[in-house]
Design a protein around this motif. Structure first.
Motif, PDB file in Angstrom:
ATOM      1  N   TRP A  57       0.834  -1.195   0.000  1.00 39.63           N
ATOM      2  CA  TRP A  57       0.000   0.000   0.000  1.00 39.63           C
ATOM      3  C   TRP A  57       0.869   1.245   0.000  1.00 39.63           C
ATOM      4  N   PRO A  58       0.666   2.169  -0.947  1.00 41.55           N
ATOM      5  CA  PRO A  58       1.424   3.429  -0.946  1.00 41.55           C
ATOM      6  C   PRO A  58       0.940   4.351   0.176  1.00 41.55           C
ATOM      7  N   LYS A  59       1.857   5.156   0.713  1.00 43.59           N
ATOM      8  CA  LYS A  59       1.548   6.049   1.844  1.00 43.59           C
ATOM      9  C   LYS A  59       0.338   6.938   1.585  1.00 43.59           C
ATOM     10  N   GLU A  60       0.179   7.390   0.353  1.00 46.03           N
ATOM     11  CA  GLU A  60      -0.922   8.303   0.060  1.00 46.03           C
ATOM     12  C   GLU A  60      -2.296   7.622   0.145  1.00 46.03           C
ATOM     13  N   GLN A  61      -2.312   6.307   0.364  1.00 43.51           N
ATOM     14  CA  GLN A  61      -3.582   5.589   0.495  1.00 43.51           C
ATOM     15  C   GLN A  61      -3.762   4.979   1.890  1.00 43.51           C
ATOM     16  N   PHE A  62      -3.033   5.480   2.869  1.00 41.68           N
ATOM     17  CA  PHE A  62      -3.134   4.959   4.237  1.00 41.68           C
ATOM     18  C   PHE A  62      -4.463   5.301   4.901  1.00 41.68           C
ATOM     19  N   ASP A  63      -5.307   6.088   4.222  1.00 43.51           N
ATOM     20  CA  ASP A  63      -6.639   6.365   4.747  1.00 43.51           C
ATOM     21  C   ASP A  63      -7.658   5.306   4.310  1.00 43.51           C
ATOM     22  N   LYS A  64      -7.221   4.320   3.542  1.00 42.81           N
ATOM     23  CA  LYS A  64      -8.099   3.243   3.063  1.00 42.81           C
ATOM     24  C   LYS A  64      -8.254   2.170   4.131  1.00 42.81           C
ATOM     25  N   LYS A  65      -9.435   1.562   4.199  1.00 40.57           N
ATOM     26  CA  LYS A  65      -9.680   0.465   5.119  1.00 40.57           C
ATOM     27  C   LYS A  65      -9.053  -0.793   4.536  1.00 40.57           C
ATOM     28  N   CYS A  72     -14.123  -8.630  15.939  1.00 43.20           N
ATOM     29  CA  CYS A  72     -15.410  -7.937  15.815  1.00 43.20           C
ATOM     30  C   CYS A  72     -15.807  -7.583  14.385  1.00 43.20           C
ATOM     31  N   GLY A  73     -14.884  -7.681  13.431  1.00 46.05           N
ATOM     32  CA  GLY A  73     -15.195  -7.354  12.049  1.00 46.05           C
ATOM     33  C   GLY A  73     -14.975  -5.909  11.666  1.00 46.05           C
ATOM     34  N   TYR A  74     -14.471  -5.105  12.602  1.00 43.93           N
ATOM     35  CA  TYR A  74     -14.190  -3.703  12.303  1.00 43.93           C
ATOM     36  C   TYR A  74     -13.066  -3.615  11.277  1.00 43.93           C
ATOM     37  N   GLU A  75     -13.242  -2.749  10.288  1.00 47.70           N
ATOM     38  CA  GLU A  75     -12.199  -2.516   9.292  1.00 47.70           C
ATOM     39  C   GLU A  75     -11.430  -1.257   9.668  1.00 47.70           C
ATOM     40  N   LEU A  76     -10.142  -1.427   9.915  1.00 45.92           N
ATOM     41  CA  LEU A  76      -9.274  -0.309  10.262  1.00 45.92           C
ATOM     42  C   LEU A  76      -8.650   0.272   9.005  1.00 45.92           C
ATOM     43  N   THR A  77      -8.462   1.589   9.007  1.00 47.57           N
ATOM     44  CA  THR A  77      -7.641   2.168   7.956  1.00 47.57           C
ATOM     45  C   THR A  77      -6.190   1.775   8.261  1.00 47.57           C
ATOM     46  N   ILE A  78      -5.334   1.903   7.293  1.00 49.07           N
ATOM     47  CA  ILE A  78      -3.923   1.588   7.515  1.00 49.07           C
ATOM     48  C   ILE A  78      -3.354   2.514   8.580  1.00 49.07           C
ATOM     49  N   GLU A  80      -4.951   3.938  11.061  1.00 55.26           N
ATOM     50  CA  GLU A  80      -5.458   3.474  12.354  1.00 55.26           C
ATOM     51  C   GLU A  80      -4.657   2.270  12.846  1.00 55.26           C
ATOM     52  N   TYR A  81      -4.448   1.326  11.947  1.00 55.99           N
ATOM     53  CA  TYR A  81      -3.737   0.107  12.319  1.00 55.99           C
ATOM     54  C   TYR A  81      -2.304   0.404  12.773  1.00 55.99           C
ATOM     55  N   LEU A  82      -1.615   1.239  12.043  1.00 54.59           N
ATOM     56  CA  LEU A  82      -0.226   1.546  12.375  1.00 54.59           C
ATOM     57  C   LEU A  82      -0.087   2.304  13.692  1.00 54.59           C
ATOM     58  N   HIS A  83      -1.178   2.875  14.182  1.00 57.56           N
ATOM     59  CA  HIS A  83      -1.145   3.651  15.428  1.00 57.56           C
ATOM     60  C   HIS A  83      -2.028   3.067  16.539  1.00 57.56           C
ATOM     61  N   HIS A 102       6.564  -7.291  10.153  1.00 57.48           N
ATOM     62  CA  HIS A 102       6.258  -7.587   8.744  1.00 57.48           C
ATOM     63  C   HIS A 102       5.578  -6.435   8.023  1.00 57.48           C
ATOM     64  N   ARG A 103       5.418  -5.277   8.678  1.00 58.86           N
ATOM     65  CA  ARG A 103       4.632  -4.212   8.063  1.00 58.86           C
ATOM     66  C   ARG A 103       5.185  -3.762   6.717  1.00 58.86           C
ATOM     67  N   HIS A 104       6.491  -3.880   6.508  1.00 57.96           N
ATOM     68  CA  HIS A 104       7.082  -3.493   5.218  1.00 57.96           C
ATOM     69  C   HIS A 104       6.610  -4.401   4.081  1.00 57.96           C
ATOM     70  N   LEU A 105       6.063  -5.564   4.412  1.00 54.20           N
ATOM     71  CA  LEU A 105       5.528  -6.471   3.390  1.00 54.20           C
ATOM     72  C   LEU A 105       4.141  -6.067   2.923  1.00 54.20           C
ATOM     73  N   TYR A 106       3.494  -5.173   3.683  1.00 54.17           N
ATOM     74  CA  TYR A 106       2.130  -4.749   3.378  1.00 54.17           C
ATOM     75  C   TYR A 106       2.007  -3.270   3.033  1.00 54.17           C
ATOM     76  N   PHE A 107       2.855  -2.452   3.685  1.00 56.74           N
ATOM     77  CA  PHE A 107       2.703  -0.999   3.597  1.00 56.74           C
ATOM     78  C   PHE A 107       4.021  -0.328   3.248  1.00 56.74           C
ATOM     79  N   GLU A 108       3.948   0.758   2.515  1.00 57.04           N
ATOM     80  CA  GLU A 108       5.141   1.549   2.181  1.00 57.04           C
ATOM     81  C   GLU A 108       5.621   2.251   3.465  1.00 57.04           C
TER      82      GLU A 108
END
Length: 111
Positions: A57-65, A72-78, A80-83, A102-108
């Motif tokens: 995921w590119p940094k400019e899309q870290f607001d995406k769920k 519980c099934g809640y979808e976090l934005t990137i 939210e998850y990183l923090h 492993h976050r570098h495998l999923y997120f920029e």
């Protein structure tokens, strides 16, 4: 497997998104992979069953769920998850803090 209304692919073992690779009590998230817009419990499941075109995921899309809490099934934005300090902001279920390795495998992210 359908978990909280979302399809989660890979070697899923239970309704909280645990898989054959990561199946401790706190292993309860799935990550939506940027390259295929599909939830998998981990990078190994994506390598084995995914699209074969891995992209983070590119940094400019870290607001995406893109993270699904298996509790519980809640979808976090990137962002939210990183923090979130390894706890769901909705139900406070604990996530595996080791996933940060492993976050570098999923997120920029930086090095």
């Amino acid at each position: 497997m359908i978990i909280h209304g979302h399809e989660v692919k890979g070697s899923v073992l239970d309704s909280e998104t645990r898989c054959v690779h990561y199946h401790k009590k706190i292993d309860r998230i799935a990550i939506k992979f940027y390259c295929c817009n599909t939830y998998y419990p981990c990078y190994e499941c994506h390598e084995e069953h995914g699209c074969g075109k891995h992209k983070v995921w590119p940094k400019e899309q870290f607001d995406k769920k893109a993270i699904l809490c298996g509790a519980c099934g809640y979808e976090l934005t990137i962002h939210e998850y990183l923090h979130c300090r390894s706890n769901c902001p909705n139900c406070q279920a604990s996530f595996n803090p080791g996933c940060n390795l492993h976050r570098h495998l999923y997120f920029e992210v930086e090095g």
